[in-house]
Write an enzyme that holds these catalytic residues in place. Structure first.
Site, short mmCIF file in Angstrom:
data_model
loop_
_atom_site.label_atom_id
_atom_site.label_comp_id
_atom_site.label_asym_id
_atom_site.label_seq_id
_atom_site.Cartn_x
_atom_site.Cartn_y
_atom_site.Cartn_z
N GLY A 174 0.84 -1.18 0.00
CA GLY A 174 0.00 0.00 0.00
C GLY A 174 0.88 1.23 0.00
N CYS A 175 0.52 2.24 -0.78
CA CYS A 175 1.41 3.40 -0.96
C CYS A 175 1.64 4.15 0.36
CB CYS A 175 0.86 4.33 -2.03
SG CYS A 175 -0.86 4.84 -1.79
N ASN A 176 0.57 4.39 1.12
CA ASN A 176 0.74 5.06 2.41
C ASN A 176 1.56 4.20 3.37
OD1 ASN A 176 -1.03 7.30 1.75
ND2 ASN A 176 -2.73 5.89 2.05
#
Length: 347
Positions: free
Chosen positions: A149-151
């Site tokens: 996940g990017c975050n």
């Protein structure tokens, strides 16, 4: 050697970014692109910026369409990729850009996503500290990879060096992120319309409800934390892509400023895609636009007794598609940087 590649979910933002980067990869040959409701359309009708791939049309997303390729990249909503990838040959390198294979804990999956838990794959953050080594060791030779996940990967990379070195405490961590709405996908959502986003900042998933929280705590435990408590608040801001994550953690008793900075410097000194800026500098999201780069600034707030890490990534590049391709390179024994750039686009 050239590897044949299929991309499932090619009409979305993550799929489009995968294709943009894959198009310039010297060892990868994109032969199949698939979609769901857009099946049958020319790819450039949905991704008009991908001019070098204008000969491709979107096929239906089925195991039959994807089988027979050396590599399959999957960019589907959570709950969809697990159903699909279970039918792909074990010899195929499958890289999932969705959430279905990131979490090792079925309880975490049930609490934050729900539905069937498909099991964890090798986690696609090569630079993440895992015990005494880096996660890239687990990616070498892998045939199933879960892109992050990017975050989550942004916060993990921000804090893992300090946890591994014992110079920050893993309890009472606070991360506040300014994020671009492309991270929410391409499907029409009223709260992401331009009229709702422009000229304002919109917090969401406040109070411990964001689905990337268990992924972050999982990564920080791998880095050495016995337990993690994290306050995580994302805020949508009017930029199409990018994440600026400001993470703070309490300084561990006895840790000196020199020891703190050394923890991050030694962790990332040899990493091409994670770069610590000189003391006193912090990054901007504009500096990493289109690049597979995480830029990091480190400060010590002595009055508050906290370390402050500010990290900028392009959520679609290093946050998703770039991490997926970087991990695939490692799995196949290619140079890790093949087909990827550290240079952003400016202005």
């Amino acid at each position: 050697m050239t590897f044949t590649v299929a991309v499932a979910g090619a009409s979305g933002y993550a799929g489009g970014e995968l294709l943009r980067l894959l198009a310039d990869h010297p060892e990868f040959d994109i032969t199949t692109v698939t979609a769901h409701s857009n099946a049958g359309a020319p790819l450039v009708a949905l991704q008009p910026h991908l001019r070098s791939l204008r000969h491709l049309s979107l096929a239906e997303t089925t195991p039959e369409q994807l089988s027979g390729h050396d590599i399959v990249f999957v960019a589907l909503p959570h709950g969809k990729s697990g159903e699909l990838t279970a039918h792909l040959p074990e010899s195929t390198l499958v890289v999932d850009c969705g959430a279905d294979h990131r979490l090792a804990s079925p309880d975490d999956w049930d609490a934050f996503y729900g539905g069937e838990h498909f099991g964890a794959w090798s986690y696609g953050v090569p630079e993440l500290i895992v015990g005494s080594h880096k996660q890239r060791e687990a990616l070498a030779g892998a045939r199933r990879i879960a892109a992050p996940g990017c975050n989550a990967s942004t916060v993990e990379l921000s804090l893992a060096p300090g946890i591994a070195a014992g110079v920050i405490e893993p309890l009472d961590i606070v991360s506040v992120l300014a994020v671009g709405p492309s991270g929410a996908g391409k499907s029409l959502k009223p709260h992401l319309l331009a009229a709702e986003v422009l000229g304002t900042a919109n917090p969401y998933a406040v109070g411990g409800t964001h689905r990337h929280i268990p992924e972050i705590t999982q990564g920080l435990r791998w880095a050495g934390a016995a337990d993690v408590s994290l306050s995580f608040t994302p805020v949508i801001v009017p930029m199409s892509r990018g994440i600026l994550a400001t993470s703070t953690a309490r300084i561990a008793p006895g840790a000196t400023a020199a020891q703190i900075r050394e923890a991050w410097e030694s962790a990332y000194a040899d990493e091409p895609f994670v770069q610590l800026l000189p003391e006193g500098e912090v990054p901007r999201t504009a500096d990493v636009l289109g690049a597979n780069t995480a830029l990091m600034g480190l400060a010590i707030d002595t009055a508050a007794g906290r370390v402050v890490v500010v990290t900028a990534v392009d959520n679609l590049a290093k946050g998703t598609a770039g991490a997926a391709i970087q991990s695939a390179n490692i799995a196949l024994g290619l140079p890790e940087t093949t087909g990827l750039t550290v240079n952003g686009v400016a202005p």
